[in-house]
Design a protein around this motif. Structure first.
Motif, short mmCIF file in Angstrom:
data_model
loop_
_atom_site.label_atom_id
_atom_site.label_comp_id
_atom_site.label_asym_id
_atom_site.label_seq_id
_atom_site.Cartn_x
_atom_site.Cartn_y
_atom_site.Cartn_z
N ARG A 195 0.82 -1.21 0.00
CA ARG A 195 0.00 0.00 0.00
C ARG A 195 0.85 1.25 0.00
NH1 ARG A 195 -2.11 3.67 3.63
NH2 ARG A 195 -4.11 4.60 2.98
N TRP A 198 1.58 2.73 -3.41
CA TRP A 198 0.48 3.47 -4.03
C TRP A 198 0.22 4.78 -3.31
CZ3 TRP A 198 -0.66 1.95 -8.66
CH2 TRP A 198 -0.41 0.62 -9.01
N ARG A 199 0.47 4.80 -1.99
CA ARG A 199 0.33 6.05 -1.23
C ARG A 199 1.34 7.07 -1.71
NH1 ARG A 199 3.71 9.68 1.16
NH2 ARG A 199 2.49 11.05 2.51
N HIS A 202 0.66 8.25 -5.29
CA HIS A 202 -0.45 9.19 -5.27
C HIS A 202 0.01 10.57 -4.77
CE1 HIS A 202 -4.75 10.23 -4.97
NE2 HIS A 202 -4.42 10.88 -3.88
N SER A 386 -4.39 5.16 -8.35
CA SER A 386 -3.66 4.92 -7.09
C SER A 386 -4.56 5.14 -5.88
CB SER A 386 -2.42 5.81 -7.02
OG SER A 386 -2.76 7.19 -7.10
N ALA A 387 -5.46 6.12 -5.97
CA ALA A 387 -6.40 6.37 -4.86
C ALA A 387 -7.32 5.17 -4.68
CB ALA A 387 -7.21 7.63 -5.13
N MET A 390 -5.31 2.29 -3.14
CA MET A 390 -5.07 2.56 -1.71
C MET A 390 -6.30 2.26 -0.88
SD MET A 390 -2.87 5.98 -0.97
CE MET A 390 -3.92 7.02 -1.94
N TRP A 391 -7.44 2.76 -1.37
CA TRP A 391 -8.69 2.52 -0.65
C TRP A 391 -8.99 1.03 -0.56
CZ3 TRP A 391 -13.03 0.38 -3.13
CH2 TRP A 391 -14.15 0.24 -2.29
N LYS A 393 -6.97 -1.49 -0.53
CA LYS A 393 -6.04 -2.19 0.35
C LYS A 393 -6.30 -1.90 1.82
CE LYS A 393 -2.15 -2.91 -2.81
NZ LYS A 393 -2.04 -4.36 -2.55
N ARG A 394 -6.89 -0.74 2.12
CA ARG A 394 -7.08 -0.39 3.53
C ARG A 394 -8.52 -0.48 4.00
NH1 ARG A 394 -9.70 4.22 4.27
NH2 ARG A 394 -9.27 4.16 6.49
#
Length: 451
Positions: A195, A198-199, A202, A386-387, A390-391, A393-394
């Motif tokens: 993650r 991607w963070r 982004h 990427s957003a 990220m979302w 994965k979390r």
């Protein structure tokens, strides 16, 4: 105040307070992305294509738009006759070739009201073919980009998306701002399976392209339904829709420039003047175009042909170079220019808006303008993808994955107050902000009840 109280007042914000503010900003950054990113992907892809509209149209419609240079040219009236022979009706507009290898385009209105674009070789006068008026592939892409397919709803969405994009960039800068170490500031850590990769992708992409997104969001607002119309009224002045200070002392009709076809944003509401009917014969389209050529309109100008006794010949051109923008109305009987307007005649507000629009369209600075905005469009897609990753994965199982509430609710209220300032500037954004606040309250109460 006691010594202890003084020491506490001077003490910097605690990590908890800083974390609360971060969470508050993060929460609204999430909501802004939820609203904007689907629109931004569409706008980025269609916008990237539209940057190269001339090149793509010339390739897709090469059989209609490209000709070989010859020694002699046909007269405008001869080309109109050929167009009407192919498509019976009334010629309402003649667009001159923009380059020596470009065709002429004649818009013919059929008896049933349908308009067709007839393409004619300007050298031989032969008809090359037809398309529906505004029927090129890039006109379709432009309509997708502006959401004009959806009428007022589409223009409303443009205004809301543009305003939230500004808020998205502002909150994103705060979240990116370096706090500890340098990782993820201008470099990307980890691997695509993680993650953090991607963070960082982004955040780093966002900080480099954020200023361009702000520019595109602001300069896209002229096409919005509420803000754009109101600013258009202000920029135009009050003299029949023409810039304040421009002398307009001729009879005016109820027709507006945007009804005739493409025009600059600043002149959409400008009224078209009337010809003075004197009993003399009207000048021919050949004579009118000789006058436009003599006045120095740039190649590629369009001529609206009068269809009523009081109508005028309107020559207009909106090339890449703003300084060559020009609109001239001719009396159809005397051939006298009634209004002759160029970019230099606009007021400061209209000039600024037109410059912004020209850069937004990738026109003002040639290929550099196109490729800088192309890179920005690619970056916007990267930000959206990427957003989303990220979302994904979390996100908690079975939940939307909204960032947690801050412990100190005053921090959340403070962020909302700052966002409300943007909502005051863009009223439709303010209305959507209220909607999101209500949604957030309902969501929070539901989770509390479940948990």
């Amino acid at each position: 105040m006691t010594d202890l109280a003084l020491r506490q007042a001077a003490r910097p914000a605690s990590p908890t307070n800083a974390s609360d503010l971060y969470r508050a900003v993060w929460r609204w950054h999430f909501y802004a992305g939820l609203l904007v990113l689907p629109f931004l992907i569409t706008l980025a892809v269609t916008g990237a294509l539209y940057l190269f509209r001339d090149e793509i149209d010339a390739l897709v419609h090469a059989d209609l738009k490209r000709v070989e240079v010859a020694a002699t040219t046909a007269t405008p009236s001869a080309m109109i006759e050929a167009a009407i022979a192919r498509v019976p009706g009334t010629a309402v507009k003649f667009t001159t070739p923009a380059t020596p290898t470009s065709s002429a385009e004649i818009t013919v209105k059929k008896t049933d009201g349908e308009k067709l674009a007839v393409y004619v070789n300007p050298y031989s006068g032969a008809v090359l073919g037809t398309l529906p008026d505004k029927g090129t592939i890039m006109t379709f892409v432009r309509d997708l980009h502006s959401l004009s397919f959806f009428g007022t709803i589409g223009r409303t969405a443009i205004e809301i998306a543009g305003g939230w994009a500004i808020l998205l960039v502002a909150t994103g800068i705060y979240l990116w701002w370096p706090r500890k170490g340098r990782g993820g500031v201008v470099s990307v850590r980890g691997a695509p399976s993680q993650r953090i990769f991607w963070r960082d992708l982004h955040a780093v992409t966002g900080i480099f392209v954020g200023a361009v997104i702000l520019f595109l969001a602001i300069t896209g607002m002229p096409w919005s339904v509420f803000w754009g119309d109101k600013v258009n009224e202000w920029a135009n002045g009050s003299n029949f829709g023409y810039p304040t200070g421009l002398r307009v002392n001729v009879p005016m009709s109820d027709e507006h420039m945007n009804h005739l076809g493409q025009t600059s944003w600043s002149l959409q509401q400008a009224e078209v003047p009337l010809s003075s009917v004197s009993g003399t014969a009207a000048i021919s389209v050949d004579q009118a175009m000789k006058t436009f050529d003599r006045l120095g309109l740039a190649p590629g100008y369009a001529v609206n042909i009068p269809t009523t006794a009081e109508g005028v010949y309107t020559g207009s051109v909106y090339p890449d170079d703003l300084d060559k923008q020009r609109v001239v109305h001719l009396d159809q009987y005397s051939g006298k220019p009634l209004i002759d307007l160029s970019y230099a005649d606009y007021g400061p507000g209209a000039k600024a808006m037109e410059w912004g629009i020209n850069v937004h369209l990738g026109q003002q600075y040639g290929a550099l303008n196109q490729y800088v905005l192309l890179a920005a469009c690619i970056a916007i897609v990267i930000l959206a993808v990427s957003a989303a990753i990220m979302w994904w994965k979390r996100r908690p199982i079975g939940r939307l994955g909204v960032p947690p509430l801050p412990g100190d609710r005053r921090k959340l209220a403070g962020v909302v107050t700052i966002l409300a300032i943007g909502g005051a500037i863009y009223p439709l954004v303010g209305a959507s902000l209220i909607f999101v606040l209500i949604f957030d309250m309902i969501l929070t109460r539901r989770w509390r009840a479940v948990g």
